[in-house]
Design a protein around this motif. Sequence first.
Motif, short mmCIF file in Angstrom:
data_model
loop_
_atom_site.label_atom_id
_atom_site.label_comp_id
_atom_site.label_asym_id
_atom_site.label_seq_id
_atom_site.Cartn_x
_atom_site.Cartn_y
_atom_site.Cartn_z
N PRO A 1 0.81 -1.22 0.00
CA PRO A 1 0.00 0.00 0.00
C PRO A 1 0.84 1.27 0.00
O PRO A 1 0.48 2.25 -0.67
CB PRO A 1 -0.84 -0.12 1.28
CG PRO A 1 -0.09 -1.07 2.15
CD PRO A 1 0.58 -2.02 1.22
N THR A 2 1.96 1.28 0.71
CA THR A 2 2.74 2.51 0.76
C THR A 2 3.40 2.82 -0.57
O THR A 2 3.44 3.98 -0.99
CB THR A 2 3.82 2.46 1.86
OG1 THR A 2 4.72 1.38 1.62
CG2 THR A 2 3.19 2.31 3.23
N LYS A 3 3.89 1.80 -1.27
CA LYS A 3 4.52 2.08 -2.56
C LYS A 3 3.49 2.44 -3.63
O LYS A 3 3.78 3.16 -4.58
CB LYS A 3 5.39 0.90 -3.00
CG LYS A 3 6.79 0.93 -2.38
CD LYS A 3 6.73 1.14 -0.90
CE LYS A 3 8.04 1.34 -0.20
NZ LYS A 3 7.85 1.49 1.26
N ALA A 4 2.25 1.96 -3.46
CA ALA A 4 1.17 2.42 -4.33
C ALA A 4 0.90 3.90 -4.08
O ALA A 4 0.68 4.68 -5.03
CB ALA A 4 -0.09 1.59 -4.09
N LEU A 5 0.93 4.31 -2.82
CA LEU A 5 0.75 5.72 -2.49
C LEU A 5 1.92 6.56 -2.98
O LEU A 5 1.74 7.68 -3.49
CB LEU A 5 0.60 5.88 -0.97
CG LEU A 5 -0.68 5.32 -0.35
CD1 LEU A 5 -0.57 5.30 1.17
CD2 LEU A 5 -1.89 6.11 -0.79
N VAL A 6 3.14 6.04 -2.85
CA VAL A 6 4.31 6.73 -3.36
C VAL A 6 4.19 6.97 -4.87
O VAL A 6 4.53 8.04 -5.38
CB VAL A 6 5.60 5.94 -3.04
CG1 VAL A 6 6.78 6.46 -3.86
CG2 VAL A 6 5.93 6.02 -1.56
N ALA A 7 3.66 5.97 -5.58
CA ALA A 7 3.49 6.10 -7.04
C ALA A 7 2.50 7.20 -7.37
O ALA A 7 2.71 7.98 -8.31
CB ALA A 7 3.03 4.76 -7.62
N SER A 8 1.41 7.28 -6.61
CA SER A 8 0.43 8.35 -6.84
C SER A 8 1.04 9.71 -6.55
O SER A 8 0.81 10.68 -7.29
CB SER A 8 -0.80 8.13 -5.96
OG SER A 8 -1.53 6.98 -6.37
N ALA A 9 1.83 9.80 -5.49
CA ALA A 9 2.47 11.07 -5.14
C ALA A 9 3.48 11.48 -6.22
O ALA A 9 3.60 12.67 -6.56
CB ALA A 9 3.16 10.95 -3.78
N TYR A 10 4.20 10.50 -6.77
CA TYR A 10 5.16 10.80 -7.84
C TYR A 10 4.44 11.31 -9.08
O TYR A 10 4.90 12.25 -9.75
CB TYR A 10 5.98 9.56 -8.17
CG TYR A 10 6.95 9.76 -9.31
CD1 TYR A 10 8.11 10.52 -9.13
CD2 TYR A 10 6.72 9.20 -10.57
CE1 TYR A 10 9.00 10.72 -10.17
CE2 TYR A 10 7.61 9.40 -11.62
CZ TYR A 10 8.75 10.16 -11.41
OH TYR A 10 9.63 10.36 -12.45
N ALA A 11 3.28 10.69 -9.40
CA ALA A 11 2.51 11.13 -10.56
C ALA A 11 2.06 12.57 -10.40
O ALA A 11 2.13 13.37 -11.36
CB ALA A 11 1.31 10.21 -10.76
#
Length: 454
Positions: free
Chosen positions: A48-58
């Motif tokens: 879940p955290t790396k999915a959130l990191v990906a959204s933040a990067y986008a």
Amino acid sequence: MAEFDAIIIGAGQAGPSLAGRLTQSGQKVAIIERKLFGGTCVNTGCMPTKALVASAYAAHLARRGGDYGVTVGAVSVDMKAVAARSHKVTLDARGNVESWLKGMEGCTVIEGHARFTGPKTLSINGQDITAPKIFLNVGGRAAIPGIPGLDGVPYLTNSSIVTLDHLPDHLIVIGGSYIALEFAQMYRRFGAKVTVIERGARLIAREDADISDAVRDILEDEGIAVQTGIEDMAVSQTGAVISVAMGAQTVSGSHLLVATGRRPNTDDLGLEVAGIKTDARGYITVDDGLATSVDGIWAMGDCNGRGAFTHTAYNDFEILSANLLDGAARKVSDRILGYALYIDPPLGRVGMTVAEAEKTGRPLLVSTRPMTRVGRAIEKGETKGFMKVVADAETKKILGAAILGTGGDEAIHGILDMMNAGATVDELQWAVPIHPTVSELIPTLLGDLKPLKG
């Protein structure tokens, strides 16, 4: 009393894979899970955290569109959609683990809290079970510090913040290590005001000071306020406002995240009844083959204090399955530890820091290269950070490395793999990597190795 050949407590990273190997060898296995299948990684950690990191990067990249000649309108973040995407990643992975185990021939899945009633007996939901082999894979949870007033205010941990579906106005983060910094940056990129408060003199204190300083610069450049060296704190709440007092200074915000480390889930298993020893912090004491103080009982993953990562937990499974089923003699001490900090740009690191290498007293070679001199980073417009390696001047063996920069979490494996293979600097220096990549600069980095000056 139900009898099995093996009992596994916990369906985190190591447990299901071990159940698979044991059942394939013809053994009758029980696996016990008290809460969520998949453990920390699947439910509140990596996925879940790396999915959130990906959204933040986008979101961050969209705001930088103009840097690449791409015109976009105003960038907004739908936190409910962000949270739903992250949660789906978790639900899919959790469901896959649960389905795998429940469909595994020879494996009995028991949902409930297991407690020892003797060295080889357990009770779950009033049912007693026994086996000659027992494997503990119970994981860990957030450690909550004894900060005055903390128990009287609502606060988030890594487990609860991954379910947050709205944007904090001001997120205060207590803690300055890996979990804390990943959430700090992602929520800043989602649009929140963020303040990081760390007791120690610098962030991620286990890293070399130059890495810590560079990470701080990256975060502060994005507007994150960082406070370090804060030994005295007190927390209070007035209405919806949470305040953290730091001596004469006070920071107030809408949400508080406590990310000050982890503790093992070993305090309610009845370990003392079984005679299983733990250390002062509650970690189960194991030897180099992961055996506990009781014959026929082993501990894997976060609860044994020999690694706090998904990949080290999985390696624990590999060690045990190789030793018990394949006649091997693998040891935890043979493991060369690598890990990553998933801020952007990420930090990939393996082996010793320079500070750790200096403590060995051996002569050292060190080399650094800024990402501003890495073609791939320049082309991507992501030039923050640097690469660094330390080697033994006499044996020419690499002792450790860090890549703080775009792709650092992937590029570090070029060094990690060579360290595992026991290759020397000279051998790796003559590799011919692909251009243009971050990894292509590793031979160049090694070619610039020079004696460390005291």
